[in-house]
Design an enzyme around this catalytic site. Structure first.
Site, PDB file in Angstrom:
ATOM      1  N   TYR A   6       0.853  -1.198   0.000  1.00  7.41           N
ATOM      2  CA  TYR A   6       0.000   0.000   0.000  1.00  7.41           C
ATOM      3  C   TYR A   6       0.879   1.235   0.000  1.00  7.41           C
ATOM      4  CZ  TYR A   6      -5.005  -0.380   0.042  1.00  7.41           C
ATOM      5  OH  TYR A   6      -6.297  -0.514  -0.353  1.00  7.41           O
ATOM      6  N   GLU A  29      -0.524   4.778  -0.618  1.00  7.09           N
ATOM      7  CA  GLU A  29      -1.314   5.988  -0.930  1.00  7.09           C
ATOM      8  C   GLU A  29      -0.452   7.221  -0.715  1.00  7.09           C
ATOM      9  OE1 GLU A  29      -4.359   4.381   1.511  1.00  7.09           O
ATOM     10  OE2 GLU A  29      -5.913   4.976   0.094  1.00  7.09           O
ATOM     11  N   ASP A  85      -5.648  13.753 -25.476  1.00  7.91           N
ATOM     12  CA  ASP A  85      -5.681  12.355 -25.048  1.00  7.91           C
ATOM     13  C   ASP A  85      -4.942  11.557 -26.133  1.00  7.91           C
ATOM     14  OD1 ASP A  85      -6.259   9.705 -24.616  1.00  7.91           O
ATOM     15  OD2 ASP A  85      -8.372  10.024 -24.141  1.00  7.91           O
ATOM     16  N   THR A 127      -2.557   6.149 -22.390  1.00  3.55           N
ATOM     17  CA  THR A 127      -2.491   4.811 -21.810  1.00  3.55           C
ATOM     18  C   THR A 127      -1.081   4.281 -22.059  1.00  3.55           C
ATOM     19  OG1 THR A 127      -3.282   3.825 -23.858  1.00  3.55           O
ATOM     20  CG2 THR A 127      -4.926   4.232 -22.149  1.00  3.55           C
ATOM     21  N   LYS A 140      -1.181   0.520 -25.231  1.00  2.21           N
ATOM     22  CA  LYS A 140      -1.573   0.415 -26.645  1.00  2.21           C
ATOM     23  C   LYS A 140      -0.290   0.439 -27.490  1.00  2.21           C
ATOM     24  CE  LYS A 140      -6.275   2.208 -26.086  1.00  2.21           C
ATOM     25  NZ  LYS A 140      -6.431   2.968 -24.835  1.00  2.21           N
ATOM     26  N   ARG A 183      -0.978  -2.522 -18.689  1.00  2.00           N
ATOM     27  CA  ARG A 183      -2.278  -1.855 -18.781  1.00  2.00           C
ATOM     28  C   ARG A 183      -2.342  -0.717 -17.766  1.00  2.00           C
ATOM     29  NH1 ARG A 183      -6.606  -3.074 -21.481  1.00  2.00           N
ATOM     30  NH2 ARG A 183      -5.273  -4.599 -22.486  1.00  2.00           N
TER      31      ARG A 183
HETATM   32  N1  DSN Z   1     -10.826   0.462 -25.648  1.00  2.00           N
HETATM   33  C1  DSN Z   1     -10.027   1.483 -26.265  1.00  2.00           C
HETATM   34  C2  DSN Z   1      -9.909   1.261 -27.723  1.00  2.00           C
HETATM   35  O1  DSN Z   1     -10.075   0.143 -28.145  1.00  2.00           O
HETATM   36  O2  DSN Z   1      -9.639   2.193 -28.457  1.00  2.00           O
HETATM   37  C3  DSN Z   1     -10.527   2.808 -25.971  1.00  2.00           C
HETATM   38  O3  DSN Z   1     -10.738   2.928 -24.596  1.00  2.00           O
END
Ligand code: DSN
Length: 419
Positions: free
Chosen positions: A60, A62, A206, A232, A235, A241
């Site tokens: 933990y 925080e 974003d 993110t 990707k 993730r």
């Molecule tokens: N799930 C993502 C995508 O496939 O683009 C977006 O959040």
């Protein structure tokens, strides 16, 4: 109480939970035996897997490095400091927060930091390529804030900044969002920044989809011209993730407070350590080559599909993703997704701009090159896969042809192991 029942189970997963063990084994096989073209997915390195499966999950923490609500944080402090330093350097950012559990959490934290309920936000229409968290009426972003959207042009399906400017001046939002989940073209971040400045709006980018391309310098870096950037890590970036936020010093304290204690509790320290590993991997020359290959593969896939009479939304791509309008192929996105899955090609059905079918049974499919590029595939395989997609869709009632496609998919998968 027996001693045995109170002790920590030290058995390996296979013995401790055979059902979950075999589920993971089946998923490993599925990832190996299919051609995965989901634009938002990728394969992490063994080092990233190892870090995220580590004992850091037990801790933990925080708060932030050096200012935690728990004792015993010296090791996880080190992990988070490394992650923040590496991320800041990589993206040339004044401040980095690596605690968001996802891209959605990152966006929510920005809204919490910068907006009051009822404030106006302006983002790209979800059905034109935007994201749920950019103001969709079914998402908190469209329920707690007054959300407005800009669209792509009918016909070309390209963003027209003069249209965005017109909407922005009419709406006068407190915050403008640029970024998309199914727009295959570069976005003019500088142009958006000008519009935001003209109306005194905060400018959020974003870059969830393109973070890996940006880190490698093969796509424009929005950190340089925006107030805040969310992303993110899983990707194109090919990390674990999760989410992250970059911002200018002047917003750092508000952003940090919004992530914790505003929105989240204990950070996922094992994931933060894995993010640090991914940031280190992204500093290597190989990572630049990988991202160049992601672009080359997406471009080759798009060109080959176009030659096979597939209609590409915007006419092509300059990112990792391709959006295909299937209306001339007499098949819906949902039917195509299902049919392609039967032969081992994994895509997602996707709405296209001005989709006559609507979002539930849309007219398109979205394809992306990151996962197959991580397996070492090249434009040669992309051309072959475009041919297999065409053959599958043209042969939907011909089981012999579909069996041929399945065999070709198996052969490609065998030649390019996932792990
Ligand atoms: N799930 C993502 C995508 O496939 O683009 C977006 O959040």
């Amino acid at each position: 109480m027996s001693t045995a029942s109170s002790k920590l189970n030290r058995e390996p997963l296979q013995a401790a939970d055979p059902e979950i063990y075999s589920t993971i084994a089946a998923e490993t096989k599925r990832q190996q035996e299919n051609l995965i073209l989901i634009a938002s997915e990728n394969l992490v390195s063994r080092a990233v897997l190892e870090a995220q499966g580590s004992v850091l999950t037990n801790k933990y923490a925080e708060g932030y490095a050096g200012a935690r609500y728990y004792g015993g944080c010296n090791c996880v402090d080190q992990a988070e400091r490394l992650a923040c330093e590496r991320a800041g350097e990589l993206f040339n950012a004044e401040h980095a927060n690596v605690q968001p559990h996802s891209g959605t959490s990152a966006n929510m934290a920005v809204f919490l930091a910068m907006l009051k309920p009822g404030d106006r936000i302006l983002g790209m229409d979800l059905s034109h390529g935007g994201h749920l968290t950019h103001g969709s009426k079914v998402n908190i972003s469209g329920r707690y804030y007054q959300s407005f959207s800009y669209k792509v042009e009918p016909g070309s399906c390209l963003l027209n900044l003069e249209e965005v400017r017109k909407v922005a001046h009419e709406v006068r939002p407190r915050l403008i969002i640029a970024g998309a989940s199914s727009y295959p073209r570069r976005i003019d971040f500088e142009g958006f920044a000008d519009i935001a400045r003209e109306i005194g709006a905060i400018f959020l980018v974003d870059m969830a989809h393109t973070a890996g391309l940006v880190a490698a310098g093969v796509h424009p870096n929005p950190v340089l011209c925006s107030d805040i950037v969310t992303a993110t890590t899983h990707k194109t970036f090919r990390g674990p993730r999760g989410g992250m936020i970059f911002c200018r010093h002047k917003y750092a304290s508000e952003i940090d407070k919004a992530v914790f204690p505003g929105l989240q509790g204990g950070p996922l320290m094992h994931i933060i350590a894995a993010k640090a590993v991914a940031f280190k991997e992204a500093q290597l020359p190989d990572f630049v080559t990988y991202q160049e290959n992601v672009l080359a593969n997406a471009s080759a896939l798009a060109a080959a599909l176009a030659e096979l009479d597939f209609t590409l939304v915007t006419g092509g791509t300059d990112t990792h993703l391709v959006l295909v309008d299937l209306r001339n192929k007499d098949i819906s996105g949902m039917e195509a997704e299902k049919l392609l899955e039967e032969v081992g090609i994994i895509v997602n059905k996707n709405v296209i701009p001005y989709d006559p079918r609507g979002a539930n049974n849309p007219s398109g499919i979205r394809l992306g090159s990151p996962t197959l590029t991580s397996r070492g595939m090249t434009p040669e395989q992309m051309r072959q896969i475009a041919g297999l997609i065409e053959k599958t869709i043209a042969s939907r009632f011909n089981s012999r042809n579909l069996d041929d496609v399945k065999r070709s998919v198996e052969n490609i998968c065998l030649e390019f192991p996932a792990y």
